[in-house]
Write a protein that holds these residues in place. Structure first.
Motif, PDB file in Angstrom:
ATOM      1  N   THR A 136       0.848  -1.197   0.000  1.00  0.00           N
ATOM      2  CA  THR A 136       0.000   0.000   0.000  1.00  0.00           C
ATOM      3  C   THR A 136       0.884   1.249   0.000  1.00  0.00           C
ATOM      4  N   TRP A 137       0.241   2.396  -0.213  1.00  0.00           N
ATOM      5  CA  TRP A 137       0.981   3.669  -0.201  1.00  0.00           C
ATOM      6  C   TRP A 137       1.646   3.892   1.160  1.00  0.00           C
ATOM      7  N   ALA A 138       1.023   3.416   2.235  1.00  0.00           N
ATOM      8  CA  ALA A 138       1.601   3.618   3.570  1.00  0.00           C
ATOM      9  C   ALA A 138       2.962   2.920   3.696  1.00  0.00           C
ATOM     10  N   ASP A 139       3.206   1.907   2.860  1.00  0.00           N
ATOM     11  CA  ASP A 139       4.503   1.225   2.918  1.00  0.00           C
ATOM     12  C   ASP A 139       5.650   2.178   2.567  1.00  0.00           C
ATOM     13  N   VAL A 140       5.357   3.162   1.721  1.00  0.00           N
ATOM     14  CA  VAL A 140       6.398   4.147   1.386  1.00  0.00           C
ATOM     15  C   VAL A 140       6.777   4.925   2.658  1.00  0.00           C
ATOM     16  N   GLY A 141       5.769   5.242   3.470  1.00  0.00           N
ATOM     17  CA  GLY A 141       6.042   5.925   4.736  1.00  0.00           C
ATOM     18  C   GLY A 141       6.790   5.029   5.710  1.00  0.00           C
ATOM     19  N   ALA A 142       6.350   3.769   5.789  1.00  0.00           N
ATOM     20  CA  ALA A 142       6.996   2.849   6.739  1.00  0.00           C
ATOM     21  C   ALA A 142       8.448   2.584   6.334  1.00  0.00           C
ATOM     22  N   ILE A 143       8.705   2.508   5.032  1.00  0.00           N
ATOM     23  CA  ILE A 143      10.099   2.317   4.594  1.00  0.00           C
ATOM     24  C   ILE A 143      10.929   3.526   5.008  1.00  0.00           C
ATOM     25  N   GLY A 144      10.377   4.725   4.774  1.00  0.00           N
ATOM     26  CA  GLY A 144      11.135   5.928   5.143  1.00  0.00           C
ATOM     27  C   GLY A 144      11.412   5.969   6.637  1.00  0.00           C
ATOM     28  N   TRP A 145      10.379   5.765   7.422  1.00  0.00           N
ATOM     29  CA  TRP A 145      10.561   5.861   8.878  1.00  0.00           C
ATOM     30  C   TRP A 145      11.445   4.730   9.404  1.00  0.00           C
ATOM     31  N   LEU A 146      11.045   3.480   9.104  1.00  0.00           N
ATOM     32  CA  LEU A 146      11.727   2.342   9.741  1.00  0.00           C
ATOM     33  C   LEU A 146      12.983   1.887   8.977  1.00  0.00           C
ATOM     34  N   VAL A 147      12.861   1.697   7.669  1.00  0.00           N
ATOM     35  CA  VAL A 147      14.006   1.146   6.919  1.00  0.00           C
ATOM     36  C   VAL A 147      15.124   2.194   6.836  1.00  0.00           C
ATOM     37  N   ASP A 148      14.756   3.426   6.477  1.00  0.00           N
ATOM     38  CA  ASP A 148      15.799   4.462   6.440  1.00  0.00           C
ATOM     39  C   ASP A 148      16.274   4.795   7.851  1.00  0.00           C
ATOM     40  N   GLY A 149      15.346   4.705   8.823  1.00  0.00           N
ATOM     41  CA  GLY A 149      15.750   4.937  10.213  1.00  0.00           C
ATOM     42  C   GLY A 149      16.765   3.895  10.665  1.00  0.00           C
ATOM     43  N   ALA A 150      16.504   2.635  10.334  1.00  0.00           N
ATOM     44  CA  ALA A 150      17.461   1.569  10.686  1.00  0.00           C
ATOM     45  C   ALA A 150      18.768   1.790   9.947  1.00  0.00           C
ATOM     46  N   ALA A 151      18.649   2.193   8.679  1.00  0.00           N
ATOM     47  CA  ALA A 151      19.869   2.416   7.886  1.00  0.00           C
ATOM     48  C   ALA A 151      20.718   3.518   8.525  1.00  0.00           C
ATOM     49  N   ILE A 152      20.085   4.604   8.965  1.00  0.00           N
ATOM     50  CA  ILE A 152      20.864   5.701   9.569  1.00  0.00           C
ATOM     51  C   ILE A 152      21.546   5.212  10.850  1.00  0.00           C
ATOM     52  N   THR A 153      20.790   4.469  11.661  1.00  0.00           N
ATOM     53  CA  THR A 153      21.360   3.977  12.926  1.00  0.00           C
ATOM     54  C   THR A 153      22.602   3.128  12.643  1.00  0.00           C
ATOM     55  N   ASN A 154      22.517   2.327  11.595  1.00  0.00           N
ATOM     56  CA  ASN A 154      23.642   1.459  11.233  1.00  0.00           C
ATOM     57  C   ASN A 154      24.780   2.254  10.578  1.00  0.00           C
ATOM     58  N   GLN A 155      24.392   3.293   9.807  1.00  0.00           N
ATOM     59  CA  GLN A 155      25.382   3.915   8.932  1.00  0.00           C
ATOM     60  C   GLN A 155      26.098   5.128   9.536  1.00  0.00           C
ATOM     61  N   VAL A 156      25.483   5.784  10.522  1.00  0.00           N
ATOM     62  CA  VAL A 156      26.192   6.924  11.127  1.00  0.00           C
ATOM     63  C   VAL A 156      27.553   6.465  11.689  1.00  0.00           C
ATOM     64  N   PRO A 157      27.606   5.326  12.406  1.00  0.00           N
ATOM     65  CA  PRO A 157      28.933   4.894  12.882  1.00  0.00           C
ATOM     66  C   PRO A 157      29.892   4.537  11.739  1.00  0.00           C
ATOM     67  N   LEU A 158      29.335   4.199  10.549  1.00  0.00           N
ATOM     68  CA  LEU A 158      30.221   3.872   9.422  1.00  0.00           C
ATOM     69  C   LEU A 158      30.949   5.118   8.892  1.00  0.00           C
ATOM     70  N   CYS A 159      30.454   6.316   9.266  1.00  0.00           N
ATOM     71  CA  CYS A 159      31.186   7.546   8.895  1.00  0.00           C
ATOM     72  C   CYS A 159      32.555   7.567   9.584  1.00  0.00           C
ATOM     73  N   ARG A 160      32.705   6.750  10.643  1.00  0.00           N
ATOM     74  CA  ARG A 160      34.002   6.661  11.343  1.00  0.00           C
ATOM     75  C   ARG A 160      34.715   5.347  11.026  1.00  0.00           C
ATOM     76  N   CYS A 161      34.279   4.711   9.941  1.00  0.00           N
ATOM     77  CA  CYS A 161      34.921   3.451   9.516  1.00  0.00           C
ATOM     78  C   CYS A 161      36.396   3.712   9.213  1.00  0.00           C
ATOM     79  N   SER A 162      37.234   2.715   9.462  1.00  0.00           N
ATOM     80  CA  SER A 162      38.682   2.940   9.283  1.00  0.00           C
ATOM     81  C   SER A 162      39.083   3.124   7.819  1.00  0.00           C
ATOM     82  N   TYR A 163      38.255   2.675   6.870  1.00  0.00           N
ATOM     83  CA  TYR A 163      38.649   2.816   5.468  1.00  0.00           C
ATOM     84  C   TYR A 163      38.131   4.147   4.907  1.00  0.00           C
ATOM     85  N   GLY A 164      39.055   5.040   4.553  1.00  0.00           N
ATOM     86  CA  GLY A 164      38.723   6.411   4.189  1.00  0.00           C
ATOM     87  C   GLY A 164      37.613   6.555   3.149  1.00  0.00           C
TER      88      GLY A 164
END
Ligand code: BYC
Length: 330
Positions: A136-164
């Motif tokens: 449904t159209w609401a899935d676009v919202g759920a992906i933004g909130w939850l999937v992108d939210g999970a991605a940010i939680t995982n990826q913010v620490p990757l900004c400090r990954c040892s590989y430049g």
């Protein structure tokens, strides 16, 4: 790290190093990690470090590209011009993220075509989350909130990954993911505060995306094959379970503001831990999705391969154009 030892891409082709020289390079690599400085493409690095980065970065790039499909499914049916323009911009951003990441992976001496061939042959993974349908159209919202939210939680620490190159790509990606997360949240809020039918549609989407979003962080720590080594190399800065917990704690108050319920009867604040307890995750479902048996695995890969074949003329034209310009410059 500034010690330029040998081109990262061609370690196997350079003359064999004697044991003392190798020990010196390994010590310089370890010292750079200990000092929290970056490893750059031309620095010496252990083969296994390179292989781990290629595996994770390729999987990440593939996820961005395959991740365009579930949302693109709704571009033609977005309920307003504004929503359509936002969704198109978001899906284009995901393509851009894939390209930054393939480029970053190429600094490790792998070819983008080789990575895509492996994806198409099912020899490299992409995130489990993109094997679920957007009903449904609401899935676009759920992906933004939850999937992108999970991605940010995982990826913010990757900004400090040892590989430049990976760390630098992640800085820009995280800024864009943050916009994506907010558009999803705003979309769900509008639905949640809309008619009862719209509210129910938003709740149904959250019910379906919550548990797969928790699986995005990977298996539990005691079953995570790569975490210990990746954390020692400062590729990963936190374990899968630590990030999953952080995500749950972020989402609970956000769900309250949205007026939506997270579908977990065991979810409650644990005063002694200073964190939310949550119910058991169905790891059998996760393993099945990884084995290719999720609801959309087959469709996602088939569409990706078809898009790649249909785009062959673009790649050929771009290559011919670049060759012509090189000739002119020469
Ligand atoms: N899905 O030892 P572990 C996005 C695999 S895109 C599939 O814990 P690791 C977005 C894992 O590969 C989001 N496979 O592994 C895009 C390994 O198998 P192999 C993508 C998974 O690497 C568009 C095995 O399970 N983000 O945000 O230390 C629109 C054991 O796992 C998954 C990234 O890729 C999974 N969920 O940790 C919207 C972030 N989880 O390779 C949004 C970068 C685990 O041995 N990646 N596996 O066959 C990472 O941070 C890490 O790779 C993971 C896994 C945390 C995902």
């Amino acid at each position: 790290m500034t010690t330029t030892a040998q081109p990262a891409a061609s370690a196997a082709q350079t003359s064999p190093l004697d044991e003392d020289a190798l020990a010196g390079l390994a010590a310089a690599f370890d010292a750079a990690l200990a000092a929290d400085s970056r490893i750059e493409p031309r620095d010496w690095m252990p083969d296994a470090y390179r292989a781990t980065l290629v595996r994770q970065m390729a999987q990440h790039a593939h996820s961005e590209i395959i991740g365009m499909q579930p949302e693109a499914n709704w571009i033609t049916r977005a309920p307003s011009l504004r929503r359509k323009a936002i969704l198109m911009a978001k899906v284009q951003d995901e393509a851009g993220h894939g390209l930054y990441l393939y480029s970053a992976a190429e600094t490790l001496g792998v070819d983008r075509d080789e990575l895509l061939d492996k994806l198409h042959a099912g020899r490299q993974r992409y995130s489990s989350i993109f094997n679920y349908p957007t009903l449904t159209w609401a899935d676009v919202g759920a992906i933004g909130w939850l999937v992108d939210g999970a991605a940010i939680t995982n990826q913010v620490p990757l900004c400090r990954c040892s590989y430049g190159p990976y760390a630098r790509a992640m800085v820009r990606i995280c800024k864009e993911e943050s916009f994506h997360q907010r558009q999803g949240y705003e979309l769900l809020l509008a639905l949640s505060r809309g008619t009862p039918a719209q509210h129910d549609m938003a709740q149904d989407a959250v019910n379906r995306w919550w548990w797969p979003s928790l699986m995005m962080f990977g298996p539990p720590d005691d079953e995570s094959a790569h975490s210990a080594q990746s954390m020692a190399w400062k590729i990963k800065r936190h374990s899968n379970d630590e990030l999953r917990q952080r995500f749950v704690d972020i989402c609970v108050p956000q769900a309250e503001v949205l007026g939506l319920t997270l579908p977990d009867p065991d979810l409650r604040w644990n005063e002694s831990r200073g964190a939310h307890d949550y119910g058991p995750i169905d790891w059998t479902e996760f393993q099945e999705v990884l084995r290719g048996n999720g609801p959309c695995n087959e469709q996602r890969l088939e569409r990706r391969k078809a898009a790649h074949e249909r785009g062959a003329w673009v790649r050929e034209a771009a290559t011919a154009y670049a060759a012509k310009h090189r000739e002119e410059e020469a």
